[in-house]
Motif scaffolding. Structure first.
Motif, PDB file in Angstrom:
ATOM      1  N   CYS A   1       0.838  -1.193   0.000  1.00 15.61           N
ATOM      2  CA  CYS A   1       0.000   0.000   0.000  1.00 15.61           C
ATOM      3  C   CYS A   1       0.872   1.242   0.000  1.00 15.61           C
ATOM      4  N   VAL A   2       0.232   2.347  -0.306  1.00 13.07           N
ATOM      5  CA  VAL A   2       0.899   3.646  -0.290  1.00 13.07           C
ATOM      6  C   VAL A   2      -0.160   4.718  -0.092  1.00 13.07           C
ATOM      7  N   ARG A   3       0.264   5.795   0.530  1.00 13.89           N
ATOM      8  CA  ARG A   3      -0.596   6.970   0.710  1.00 13.89           C
ATOM      9  C   ARG A   3       0.002   8.091  -0.122  1.00 13.89           C
ATOM     10  N   LEU A   4      -0.799   8.664  -1.005  1.00 14.27           N
ATOM     11  CA  LEU A   4      -0.354   9.752  -1.876  1.00 14.27           C
ATOM     12  C   LEU A   4      -1.232  10.966  -1.612  1.00 14.27           C
ATOM     13  N   VAL A   5      -0.585  12.078  -1.234  1.00 11.61           N
ATOM     14  CA  VAL A   5      -1.304  13.320  -0.924  1.00 11.61           C
ATOM     15  C   VAL A   5      -0.693  14.449  -1.742  1.00 11.61           C
ATOM     16  N   TRP A   6      -1.376  15.593  -1.779  1.00 12.67           N
ATOM     17  CA  TRP A   6      -0.952  16.701  -2.634  1.00 12.67           C
ATOM     18  C   TRP A   6      -0.364  17.875  -1.860  1.00 12.67           C
ATOM     19  N   SER A   7      -0.298  17.766  -0.562  1.00 10.57           N
ATOM     20  CA  SER A   7       0.395  18.758   0.253  1.00 10.57           C
ATOM     21  C   SER A   7       0.850  18.063   1.526  1.00 10.57           C
ATOM     22  N   ASP A   8       1.850  18.647   2.181  1.00  5.71           N
ATOM     23  CA  ASP A   8       2.397  18.008   3.379  1.00  5.71           C
ATOM     24  C   ASP A   8       3.096  19.044   4.256  1.00  5.71           C
TER      25      ASP A   8
ATOM     26  N   ALA B   1       3.004  19.290  -5.192  1.00  3.63           N
ATOM     27  CA  ALA B   1       3.754  18.081  -5.534  1.00  3.63           C
ATOM     28  C   ALA B   1       2.945  16.882  -5.095  1.00  3.63           C
ATOM     29  N   GLY B   2       3.403  15.714  -5.497  1.00 11.26           N
ATOM     30  CA  GLY B   2       2.890  14.477  -4.931  1.00 11.26           C
ATOM     31  C   GLY B   2       3.749  14.143  -3.730  1.00 11.26           C
ATOM     32  N   TYR B   3       3.115  13.811  -2.604  1.00  7.29           N
ATOM     33  CA  TYR B   3       3.831  13.465  -1.378  1.00  7.29           C
ATOM     34  C   TYR B   3       3.505  12.019  -1.028  1.00  7.29           C
ATOM     35  N   VAL B   4       4.528  11.194  -0.976  1.00 12.02           N
ATOM     36  CA  VAL B   4       4.383   9.764  -0.733  1.00 12.02           C
ATOM     37  C   VAL B   4       4.588   9.484   0.749  1.00 12.02           C
TER      38      VAL B   4
END
Length: 175
Positions: free
Chosen positions: A75-82, A93-96
């Protein structure tokens, strides 16, 4: 059997996680936390991630899973801000986060495949940078992310909510 002699097995198809995946994701994280700790690295602790926290991320469309025999195997979690990790440098950006592969499937290249899957989703979202972080004291993962084309940007403290003193390396890769 050495890692080089483990045959490559294609990553199963990634799909958006659903509510029923929350506990299996937490279980995978806890299994990996025990394994990492047994190897002498304190990066993740068992219980760091709750089913409620994962469920909230699933509801936001952040978690993605790959299954083997109807079980979450990666699994992985991908978010657009961090902002929590990147602070004022919270660029588009994409944040993994939460990149995990069940140890039963380790060595097949699934981690690399999931990073590339995240790269494709990030590019599709219109961003040209992907970012991630790892414990600064985990030389294996630091070297691994470098091998995937990530460059270290800086080190920072682990956010306080994690309850431990730890430095993390922030990495990014142009795509």
């Amino acid at each position: 059997m050495t890692e080089q002699s483990i045959p490559r097995v294609p990553l199963p198809t990634m799909r958006a996680a659903v509510a029923d995946d929350a506990q299996p994701i937490v279980d995978l994280r806890d299994d990996l936390a025990r394994w990492i700790t047994a190897g002498g690295i304190r990066q993740w602790d068992e219980g760091d991630l709750s089913p409620t926290e994962v469920g909230d991320g699933i509801a936001r469309g952040e978690w993605h899973v790959a299954e083997v025999d109807r079980r979450v195997a990666a699994c992985v979690r991908l978010v657009w801000s961090d902002a929590e990790f990147w602070g004022d440098d919270d660029a588009p950006a994409g944040y993994v986060h939460g990149l995990m592969v069940d140890r039963a499937h380790a060595g097949h290249g699934w981690g690399r495949a999931m990073v590339e899957w995240c790269v494709d989703r990030t590019r599709d979202a219109g961003y040209d940078v992907i970012r991630l972080d790892t414990a600064a004291h985990n030389p294996t993962l630091v070297a691994y992310y470098r091998s995937l084309g990530f460059d270290p940007v800086r080190e920072t403290d682990l956010p306080a909510r994690f309850g431990r003193d730890m430095r993390v390396v922030l990495f990014e890769r142009a795509i």
